[in-house]
Write a protein that holds these residues in place. Structure first.
Motif, mmCIF file in Angstrom:
data_model
loop_
_atom_site.group_PDB
_atom_site.id
_atom_site.type_symbol
_atom_site.label_atom_id
_atom_site.label_comp_id
_atom_site.label_asym_id
_atom_site.label_seq_id
_atom_site.Cartn_x
_atom_site.Cartn_y
_atom_site.Cartn_z
ATOM 1 N N GLY A 195 -27.744 1.127 -70.006
ATOM 2 C CA GLY A 195 -26.754 1.829 -70.814
ATOM 3 C C GLY A 195 -26.396 1.107 -72.098
ATOM 4 N N TRP A 196 -26.872 -0.122 -72.249
ATOM 5 C CA TRP A 196 -26.524 -0.935 -73.428
ATOM 6 C C TRP A 196 -27.760 -1.731 -73.828
ATOM 7 C CZ3 TRP A 196 -24.555 -5.883 -75.299
ATOM 8 C CH2 TRP A 196 -23.555 -5.775 -76.273
ATOM 9 N N PRO A 197 -28.864 -1.015 -74.148
ATOM 10 C CA PRO A 197 -30.122 -1.711 -74.448
ATOM 11 C C PRO A 197 -30.051 -2.460 -75.770
ATOM 12 C CG PRO A 197 -30.347 0.630 -74.869
ATOM 13 C CD PRO A 197 -29.000 0.441 -74.234
ATOM 14 N N PRO A 198 -30.869 -3.473 -75.943
ATOM 15 C CA PRO A 198 -30.794 -4.315 -77.150
ATOM 16 C C PRO A 198 -30.888 -3.550 -78.457
ATOM 17 C CG PRO A 198 -32.281 -5.299 -75.526
ATOM 18 C CD PRO A 198 -31.913 -3.948 -75.014
ATOM 19 N N TYR A 199 -31.756 -2.546 -78.506
ATOM 20 C CA TYR A 199 -31.976 -1.838 -79.771
ATOM 21 C C TYR A 199 -30.861 -0.846 -80.111
ATOM 22 C CZ TYR A 199 -34.269 0.846 -76.061
ATOM 23 O OH TYR A 199 -34.556 1.458 -74.871
ATOM 24 N N LEU A 200 -29.894 -0.654 -79.206
ATOM 25 C CA LEU A 200 -28.750 0.205 -79.508
ATOM 26 C C LEU A 200 -27.472 -0.594 -79.741
ATOM 27 C CD1 LEU A 200 -29.170 3.262 -77.087
ATOM 28 C CD2 LEU A 200 -29.893 3.031 -79.466
ATOM 29 N N VAL A 201 -27.566 -1.912 -79.739
ATOM 30 C CA VAL A 201 -26.371 -2.743 -79.875
ATOM 31 C C VAL A 201 -25.591 -2.394 -81.141
ATOM 32 C CG1 VAL A 201 -25.595 -5.093 -80.364
ATOM 33 C CG2 VAL A 201 -27.098 -4.665 -78.416
ATOM 34 N N ASN A 202 -26.289 -2.134 -82.245
ATOM 35 C CA ASN A 202 -25.579 -1.833 -83.494
ATOM 36 C C ASN A 202 -24.758 -0.551 -83.411
ATOM 37 O OD1 ASN A 202 -26.344 -4.109 -84.806
ATOM 38 N ND2 ASN A 202 -27.725 -3.132 -86.262
ATOM 39 N N TYR A 203 -25.114 0.364 -82.512
ATOM 40 C CA TYR A 203 -24.340 1.601 -82.357
ATOM 41 C C TYR A 203 -23.013 1.338 -81.644
ATOM 42 C CZ TYR A 203 -28.473 4.101 -83.921
ATOM 43 O OH TYR A 203 -29.529 4.555 -84.676
ATOM 44 N N TYR A 204 -22.909 0.166 -81.006
ATOM 45 C CA TYR A 204 -21.645 -0.260 -80.400
ATOM 46 C C TYR A 204 -20.916 -1.250 -81.307
ATOM 47 C CZ TYR A 204 -23.693 1.984 -76.375
ATOM 48 O OH TYR A 204 -24.269 2.920 -75.540
ATOM 49 N N LYS A 205 -21.427 -1.334 -82.529
ATOM 50 C CA LYS A 205 -20.861 -2.241 -83.521
ATOM 51 C C LYS A 205 -20.366 -1.491 -84.753
ATOM 52 C CE LYS A 205 -22.138 -6.629 -85.791
ATOM 53 N NZ LYS A 205 -23.238 -7.609 -85.987
ATOM 54 N N TYR A 206 -21.175 -0.518 -85.224
ATOM 55 C CA TYR A 206 -20.841 0.232 -86.436
ATOM 56 C C TYR A 206 -20.711 1.719 -86.113
ATOM 57 C CZ TYR A 206 -22.714 -4.062 -88.475
ATOM 58 O OH TYR A 206 -22.972 -5.373 -88.782
ATOM 59 N N SER A 207 -19.770 2.362 -86.756
ATOM 60 C CA SER A 207 -19.532 3.791 -86.535
ATOM 61 C C SER A 207 -20.672 4.629 -87.124
ATOM 62 C CB SER A 207 -18.213 4.215 -87.173
ATOM 63 O OG SER A 207 -17.123 3.529 -86.585
ATOM 64 N N VAL A 208 -21.074 5.654 -86.379
ATOM 65 C CA VAL A 208 -22.033 6.650 -86.865
ATOM 66 C C VAL A 208 -21.404 8.014 -86.574
ATOM 67 C CG1 VAL A 208 -24.416 7.481 -86.819
ATOM 68 C CG2 VAL A 208 -23.929 5.098 -86.230
ATOM 69 N N ILE A 209 -20.618 8.510 -87.514
ATOM 70 C CA ILE A 209 -19.880 9.760 -87.335
ATOM 71 C C ILE A 209 -20.574 10.858 -88.141
ATOM 72 C CG2 ILE A 209 -17.671 10.939 -87.616
ATOM 73 C CD1 ILE A 209 -17.645 8.753 -85.515
ATOM 74 N N ILE A 210 -20.999 11.909 -87.454
ATOM 75 C CA ILE A 210 -21.734 12.981 -88.134
ATOM 76 C C ILE A 210 -20.838 14.191 -88.376
ATOM 77 C CG2 ILE A 210 -23.960 12.217 -87.246
ATOM 78 C CD1 ILE A 210 -23.825 14.380 -85.117
ATOM 79 N N ASP A 211 -21.160 14.923 -89.430
ATOM 80 C CA ASP A 211 -20.397 16.098 -89.842
ATOM 81 C C ASP A 211 -21.063 17.349 -89.282
ATOM 82 O OD1 ASP A 211 -18.968 18.061 -91.084
ATOM 83 O OD2 ASP A 211 -19.312 17.368 -93.126
ATOM 84 N N GLY A 212 -20.396 18.011 -88.356
ATOM 85 C CA GLY A 212 -20.961 19.207 -87.733
ATOM 86 C C GLY A 212 -20.512 20.504 -88.368
ATOM 87 N N ALA A 213 -19.911 20.431 -89.570
ATOM 88 C CA ALA A 213 -19.326 21.626 -90.197
ATOM 89 C C ALA A 213 -20.365 22.699 -90.491
ATOM 90 C CB ALA A 213 -18.593 21.235 -91.480
ATOM 91 N N LEU A 214 -21.565 22.294 -90.916
ATOM 92 C CA LEU A 214 -22.583 23.274 -91.270
ATOM 93 C C LEU A 214 -22.992 24.104 -90.055
ATOM 94 C CD1 LEU A 214 -24.578 24.476 -93.322
ATOM 95 C CD2 LEU A 214 -26.194 22.656 -92.690
ATOM 96 N N PHE A 215 -23.210 23.449 -88.931
ATOM 97 C CA PHE A 215 -23.577 24.185 -87.717
ATOM 98 C C PHE A 215 -22.436 25.085 -87.270
ATOM 99 C CE2 PHE A 215 -23.978 24.782 -83.142
ATOM 100 C CZ PHE A 215 -25.291 25.200 -83.028
ATOM 101 N N ASN A 216 -21.218 24.562 -87.282
ATOM 102 C CA ASN A 216 -20.061 25.346 -86.852
ATOM 103 C C ASN A 216 -19.915 26.614 -87.679
ATOM 104 O OD1 ASN A 216 -19.613 23.238 -85.112
ATOM 105 N ND2 ASN A 216 -17.894 22.371 -86.258
ATOM 106 N N LYS A 217 -20.075 26.484 -89.005
ATOM 107 C CA LYS A 217 -19.909 27.626 -89.905
ATOM 108 C C LYS A 217 -21.078 28.597 -89.782
ATOM 109 C CE LYS A 217 -19.309 28.776 -94.811
ATOM 110 N NZ LYS A 217 -19.216 28.207 -96.188
ATOM 111 N N THR A 218 -22.293 28.071 -89.711
ATOM 112 C CA THR A 218 -23.482 28.916 -89.677
ATOM 113 C C THR A 218 -23.568 29.733 -88.400
ATOM 114 O OG1 THR A 218 -24.672 27.303 -91.043
ATOM 115 C CG2 THR A 218 -26.010 28.923 -89.856
ATOM 116 N N PHE A 219 -23.220 29.123 -87.272
ATOM 117 C CA PHE A 219 -23.406 29.770 -85.975
ATOM 118 C C PHE A 219 -22.093 30.201 -85.313
ATOM 119 C CE2 PHE A 219 -27.193 27.201 -86.656
ATOM 120 C CZ PHE A 219 -28.212 28.086 -86.317
#
Length: 316
Positions: A268-292
């Motif tokens: 659940g915490w593999p070495p190559y994903l460590v940075n995802y538990y360090k830096y935020s990766v927040i995505i904008d879902g507005a386009l999908f919400n509006k389109t669909f």
């Protein structure tokens, strides 16, 4: 060929998300199930195959059935095999799938990607739109297959517009039956946390993600879309709300957390994903919400209470 209902191929049929999608579509479509791990039999009358995309038998399925659409959810997980095997399955296998879709006149393809393709970096903007560069492969070779799978789908999207390809980049999919790395981590009693870091994270319930996939299929509006909730929470708060005990891991020197992760073999915490538990990766879902016209129905508390209650009952 099924005479009364349009036929749809769903890959990765053994996964939790695929099974939610199949249950939503089964009354109006004849679903053909494919999984490389095992033969999946959900209901009597469904056609099911265990086959790898690169094997000869995969084309036989296209010869036997007349698919109106393909919903491609079958990926080899980050912890399931070696980098080479993942690349062969996820990238070369997807290329073969898309080639067969073109060869046999499939009219629509939905491809599941991941927000991991953006890469975890301190320079990421607060909200990542679909136009943001895909930097994951620059930061770690272990995510090359994720980026190349999506790049491949993008090439076919523009090269063969008749395939009507829709690419979905969801945030963290969680909930019953989900076996991705983060769900495994939230299921554990102890969760590693990097000292001095608690990035913001987004979570979407597998049931909501299923609705998103079905909307993308039914409305058929090709393109690339982020799929995410409007709510986010810090990683350390999330693990506490899921009933995990936090295990602090030193964040310096830079390579130490990866070395500890590798030594402990945390899926659940593999070495190559460590940075995802360090830096935020927040995505904008507005386009999908509006389109669909999409809106989630399950809250963060619904997600976290599932993991917390399972622990309290001694199931996880």
């Amino acid at each position: 060929m099924h005479k009364h209902k349009p036929e749809i191929l769903v890959t990765g049929a053994g996964g939790s998300l695929a099974q939610y999608v199949i249950n939503e579509l089964k009354h109006h479509y004849h679903i053909v199930l494919v999984d490389f791990r095992r033969r999946v039999q959900l209901e009597e009358g469904m056609s099911s195959y265990r086959v790898e995309y690169n094997k000869r038998g995969f084309e036989d399925i296209f010869r036997k059935h007349k698919f109106e659409a393909v919903i491609h959810l079958g990926r080899m997980g980050l912890y399931e095999s070696t980098h080479r095997n993942r690349y062969n399955h996820n990238v070369l296998g997807t290329q073969r799938l898309l080639d067969l879709c073109h060869k046999y006149g499939v009219k629509q393809v939905v491809v599941l990607s991941t927000y991991f393709v953006y890469g975890a970096s301190p320079y990421n903007p607060a909200l990542l739109s679909e136009e943001a560069p895909l930097k994951a492969s620059e930061l770690t070779m272990d995510l090359v297959d994720s980026v190349e799978l999506e790049n491949l789908a993008n090439i076919y999207l523009w090269k063969y517009p008749e395939l009507n390809i829709t690419i979905l980049r969801p945030c963290n999919i969680t909930g019953p039956g989900v076996l991705n790395s983060l769900s495994l981590l939230l299921s554990s009693k102890v969760a590693p946390v990097l000292m001095g870091f608690s990035p913001m994270m987004q979570f979407i319930h597998v049931e909501d993600m299923s609705h998103a996939v079905v909307k993308a299929f039914k409305q058929n509006k090709p393109g690339v879309y982020n799929v995410a909730t409007d709510d986010w929470v810090s990683y350390q708060d999330a693990v506490v709300q899921c009933g995990c005990r936090r295990l602090p891991i030193p964040s310096v020197p830079d390579g130490l957390p990866r070395m500890i992760s590798k030594r402990m073999d945390w899926k659940g915490w593999p070495p190559y994903l460590v940075n995802y538990y360090k830096y935020s990766v927040i995505i904008d879902g507005a386009l999908f919400n509006k389109t669909f016209g999409f809106k989630t129905t399950r809250s963060l508390d619904d997600i976290f209470s599932y993991y917390r209650e399972k622990k309290e009952m001694g199931i996880l």
